[in-house]
Design an enzyme around this catalytic site. Structure first.
Site, PDB file in Angstrom:
ATOM      1  N   THR A  16       0.807  -1.221   0.000  1.00 58.27           N
ATOM      2  CA  THR A  16       0.000   0.000   0.000  1.00 58.27           C
ATOM      3  C   THR A  16       0.838   1.268   0.000  1.00 58.27           C
ATOM      4  OG1 THR A  16      -0.199  -0.121   2.420  1.00 58.27           O
ATOM      5  CG2 THR A  16      -1.980  -1.105   1.115  1.00 58.27           C
ATOM      6  N   SER A  17       2.147   1.136   0.156  1.00 53.56           N
ATOM      7  CA  SER A  17       3.013   2.324   0.127  1.00 53.56           C
ATOM      8  C   SER A  17       4.442   1.882  -0.138  1.00 53.56           C
ATOM      9  CB  SER A  17       2.947   3.100   1.448  1.00 53.56           C
ATOM     10  OG  SER A  17       3.512   2.332   2.508  1.00 53.56           O
ATOM     11  N   ILE A  19       8.071   0.733  -1.116  1.00 55.59           N
ATOM     12  CA  ILE A  19       8.660  -0.227  -2.041  1.00 55.59           C
ATOM     13  C   ILE A  19       7.618  -1.196  -2.581  1.00 55.59           C
ATOM     14  CG2 ILE A  19      10.280  -2.164  -2.196  1.00 55.59           C
ATOM     15  CD1 ILE A  19      12.028  -0.575  -0.122  1.00 55.59           C
ATOM     16  N   GLY A  20       6.735  -1.668  -1.741  1.00 60.37           N
ATOM     17  CA  GLY A  20       5.708  -2.608  -2.190  1.00 60.37           C
ATOM     18  C   GLY A  20       4.790  -2.001  -3.232  1.00 60.37           C
ATOM     19  N   SER A 138      17.335  -6.153   4.179  1.00 63.99           N
ATOM     20  CA  SER A 138      17.744  -4.798   4.525  1.00 63.99           C
ATOM     21  C   SER A 138      19.246  -4.769   4.731  1.00 63.99           C
ATOM     22  CB  SER A 138      17.046  -4.331   5.801  1.00 63.99           C
ATOM     23  OG  SER A 138      17.579  -3.100   6.262  1.00 63.99           O
ATOM     24  N   TYR A 151      15.035  -5.287  14.760  1.00 58.66           N
ATOM     25  CA  TYR A 151      14.749  -5.226  13.325  1.00 58.66           C
ATOM     26  C   TYR A 151      15.886  -5.855  12.529  1.00 58.66           C
ATOM     27  CZ  TYR A 151      13.950  -3.280   8.655  1.00 58.66           C
ATOM     28  OH  TYR A 151      13.761  -3.137   7.306  1.00 58.66           O
TER      29      TYR A 151
END
Length: 251
Positions: A16-17, A19-20, A138, A151
């Site tokens: 929905t925002s 990179i995706g 990442s 993370y």
């Protein structure tokens, strides 16, 4: 623009925002039928409109089994198989050692590790032999970052999934690769600085100063590498981690 993915079925989670969204849009523009996920219906509806073409939005949290099942049920209603899975949904926040909470740990690992694992595993009955899986890693997975260890550890786990899964899937010829962005101008990144626009720009400027190319990346730049890894052009690329970071983790 080519039609590399004409008649292909592609799943992009967390689309929905950032990179995706950029990647789902790129797949659609190259002819794919794209299924996307997001946790908020309003954002999902906006993404479907922005992507255009043959796109289907399925609301869901990829850390929840029932939502993953709903995604693949939606695919089966229209198609017999999947050609590409881009397991992208993820996130995380800052907390230094000594301030890490059980809630933060569980949320990060549920989304980034559990969600990635079962998004892929539950796709396997539909994923065609010779298909492609791309995981979002990442640069944090190979770097030390203050207050970001949870993370970072979750993304290190994702990277090893690819190494191990190519052995599990070798008889089916399914390729698994990892795209590992560096600092990228996404809502998730700028949101780490809060709502203040000046602080957001300051964060981007600071992160850009640490990158040999002198700037942060754009989501569309990451998307180009995902499409390469999913395409026939990468037919002999398997188990690899592609850093799209302007050199950030290479020096």
């Amino acid at each position: 623009m080519t039609n590399r993915f004409e008649n292909k079925v592609v799943v992009v989670t967390g689309a929905t925002s950032g990179i995706g969204l950029a990647t789902a849009k790129a797949f659609s523009q190259e002819g794919a039928s794209v299924f996307i996920t997001g946790r908020r219906q309003d954002a999902l509806d906006a993404a479907v409109t922005a992507i255009g073409g043959r796109v289907t939005g399925v609301r869901g949290d990829m850390a929840t089994f029932a939502d993953i099942d709903r995604l693949y049920d939606a695919v089966q209603q229209k198609h017999a198989q999947i050609d590409v899975v881009f397991a992208n949904a993820g996130g995380g926040g800052f907390a230094p050692l000594g301030a890490i909470t059980e809630e933060q740990f569980d949320q990060t690992f549920d989304t980034n590790v559990k969600g990635t694992l079962f998004t892929v595993q539950k796709a396997l009955p539909l994923l065609k032999d010779g298909g492609a899986i791309v995981l979002t890693g990442s640069t944090a997975g190979i770097e030390g970052t203050p207050a970001f260890s949870v993370y970072s550890a979750s993304k290190a786990a994702v990277r090893n999934f690819a190494r191990s899964w190519i052995l599990d899937l070798k008889d089916r010829g399914i390729r698994v690769n990892v795209v590992s962005p560096g600092a990228t101008r996404t809502p998730g990144l700028v949101g780490l600085a809060g709502e203040d626009a000046e602080k957001q720009q300051g964060l981007l400027a600071f992160l850009g100063s640490r990158i040999p190319l002198g700037r942060v990346g754009e989501p569309e730049e990451i998307a180009k590498v995902v499409l390469f890894l999913a395409s026939d052009a990468a037919s002999f690329v398997n188990g690899a981690e592609f850093f799209v970071d302007g050199g950030q983790a290479q020096v």
